[in-house]
Write a protein that holds these residues in place. Sequence first.
Motif, short mmCIF file in Angstrom:
data_model
loop_
_atom_site.label_atom_id
_atom_site.label_comp_id
_atom_site.label_asym_id
_atom_site.label_seq_id
_atom_site.Cartn_x
_atom_site.Cartn_y
_atom_site.Cartn_z
N LEU A 1 -4.71 5.53 2.69
CA LEU A 1 -3.55 4.69 1.52
C LEU A 1 -3.72 4.72 0.24
O LEU A 1 -5.08 4.55 -0.41
CB LEU A 1 -3.45 3.35 2.26
N ASP A 2 -2.72 5.04 -0.42
CA ASP A 2 -2.92 4.94 -1.95
C ASP A 2 -3.03 3.52 -2.55
O ASP A 2 -2.68 2.44 -1.90
CB ASP A 2 -1.67 5.18 -2.63
N ARG A 3 -3.77 3.31 -3.86
CA ARG A 3 -4.00 1.99 -4.37
C ARG A 3 -2.47 1.38 -4.46
O ARG A 3 -2.52 0.01 -4.17
CB ARG A 3 -4.39 2.14 -5.69
N LYS A 4 -1.24 1.96 -4.86
CA LYS A 4 -0.35 1.33 -5.10
C LYS A 4 0.51 0.75 -3.85
O LYS A 4 0.78 -0.44 -3.71
CB LYS A 4 0.86 2.29 -5.68
N VAL A 5 0.16 1.39 -2.67
CA VAL A 5 0.45 1.02 -1.45
C VAL A 5 -0.40 -0.23 -0.88
O VAL A 5 0.21 -1.29 -0.36
CB VAL A 5 0.53 2.06 -0.18
N LEU A 6 -1.42 -0.19 -1.06
CA LEU A 6 -2.43 -1.07 -0.96
C LEU A 6 -1.99 -2.61 -1.75
O LEU A 6 -2.06 -3.82 -0.99
CB LEU A 6 -3.90 -1.11 -0.87
N GLU A 7 -1.74 -2.24 -2.92
CA GLU A 7 -1.42 -3.32 -3.77
C GLU A 7 0.01 -3.95 -3.26
O GLU A 7 0.34 -5.43 -3.21
CB GLU A 7 -1.34 -2.96 -5.26
N GLY A 8 1.23 -3.33 -2.81
CA GLY A 8 2.14 -3.74 -2.24
C GLY A 8 1.92 -4.47 -1.03
O GLY A 8 2.68 -5.57 -0.78
N LEU A 9 0.91 -3.88 -0.12
CA LEU A 9 0.73 -4.82 1.10
C LEU A 9 0.06 -6.24 0.68
O LEU A 9 0.53 -7.14 1.66
CB LEU A 9 -0.13 -3.80 2.07
N LEU A 10 -0.76 -6.09 -0.07
CA LEU A 10 -1.35 -7.45 -0.56
C LEU A 10 -0.37 -8.36 -1.09
O LEU A 10 -0.57 -9.55 -0.67
CB LEU A 10 -2.75 -7.21 -1.62
N GLU A 11 0.50 -7.96 -1.67
CA GLU A 11 1.64 -8.74 -2.23
C GLU A 11 2.43 -9.39 -1.18
O GLU A 11 2.84 -10.66 -1.11
CB GLU A 11 2.50 -8.09 -3.38
N ILE A 12 2.82 -8.79 -0.07
CA ILE A 12 3.37 -9.14 0.87
C ILE A 12 2.44 -10.37 1.72
O ILE A 12 3.03 -11.35 2.20
CB ILE A 12 3.56 -8.24 2.20
#
Length: 398
Positions: free
Chosen positions: A183-194
């Motif tokens: 997973l890309d960093r940006k995707v992980l950051e989006g998941l953490l925001e959720i």
Amino acid sequence: MVRAARHIENVRYAIRNVVAEASRLEAQGRRILYLNIGDPLKFDFRTPPHLIEAVHRAMKEGHNGYAPSAGIPAAREAIAREAARNGIPGITASDVVVTTGASEALELALTALLEPGERVLLPCPGYPLYGALMAKLSAQGVPYSLNEENGWSLDLEEIDALCTPGTRAILLCSPNNPTGAVLDRKVLEGLLEIARRRGLVVLSDEIYDKLLYDKAHVATASLATDVPIITFNGLSKAYVACGWRVGWLVFCNAHLMPELKSAVMRLADARLCSPAPQQYAIEPALEGPQDHIPEMMGRLRARRDLMVRRINAIPGLSVVEPAAAFYAMVRLQLPGVTSDEDFVLSLLREKGVLFVHGSGFGQKQGTQHFRVVFLPREDVLTTAFDRLETFVRERYSR
């Protein structure tokens, strides 16, 4: 007749279930090519000698009794230092629990977290253990899709929409089994925001974090200090010690989950400890020579490239190039194939090649896959793919 618990009825482990048929065929004198199980030691990979020496020395020095429930101090401290090297702040040895493989780590965390009926979002396709643990705990595993057309990444909007008041956690596996995606960093950051907005615990299975080709791995817990995150890892894969059953979990941002951490520690006490002598290999593994990893990945890269080239040349089959680990999910788009399990079993019976059907991992409705393990030597892979290609052309050529 003694009745088994109903909540276990749907527990299946596809990776081993197909082996029963292979074993039956072997008993009849057939030679089977096994491309189904992710154990490097079944092939031409070996546990690093300095790890074996560390365990041998521990045994000779008398470390054969029970260990502390959460693990020996040297191992826990080494895991905490490894977390720091991965960019995860504030980890101390007290945040670490050494377990009997990463599988037990997941079970301890989920057992401590979930009430019956509560929900955890699980990757689909995903490792079969995740769903089995949901069944064991009478909890609800809610699949979220990994998108094959987008390199097996996840859809943040779908994940957000799947969250309900009964959702307690989201589990992710990156690098991923069975797809080999990272997973890309940006995707992980989006998941953490959720997770932040929804009040979820993030369970991050990172057992393949060192088995990378080109794409970098980002430790999930390095990206947030205000989300409760538990990471899982072990010696089985990168350190080629599957049978030792050495794993661990790390409470990241532990101040956000003191009750959960305490509950896991109580469960760890109740099962006494993980195997003691093998724990003495953790510090040498994480902080000793790492030469075997680039050597291993060099061999695996050649095998991955062979697999991708051969699979994509077979009409009706396609595969997304894996960025890590030693797995890939192969798409089946062949006339008349409505069951990937039947396809896998027919291939096994006719050609003696064993894969695992994609439905054993979960998959998008209406699609068919099988998982290939490309750990075997290139000559073995070549023979297996020759047989696969012959099987497809004989049965499905238009």
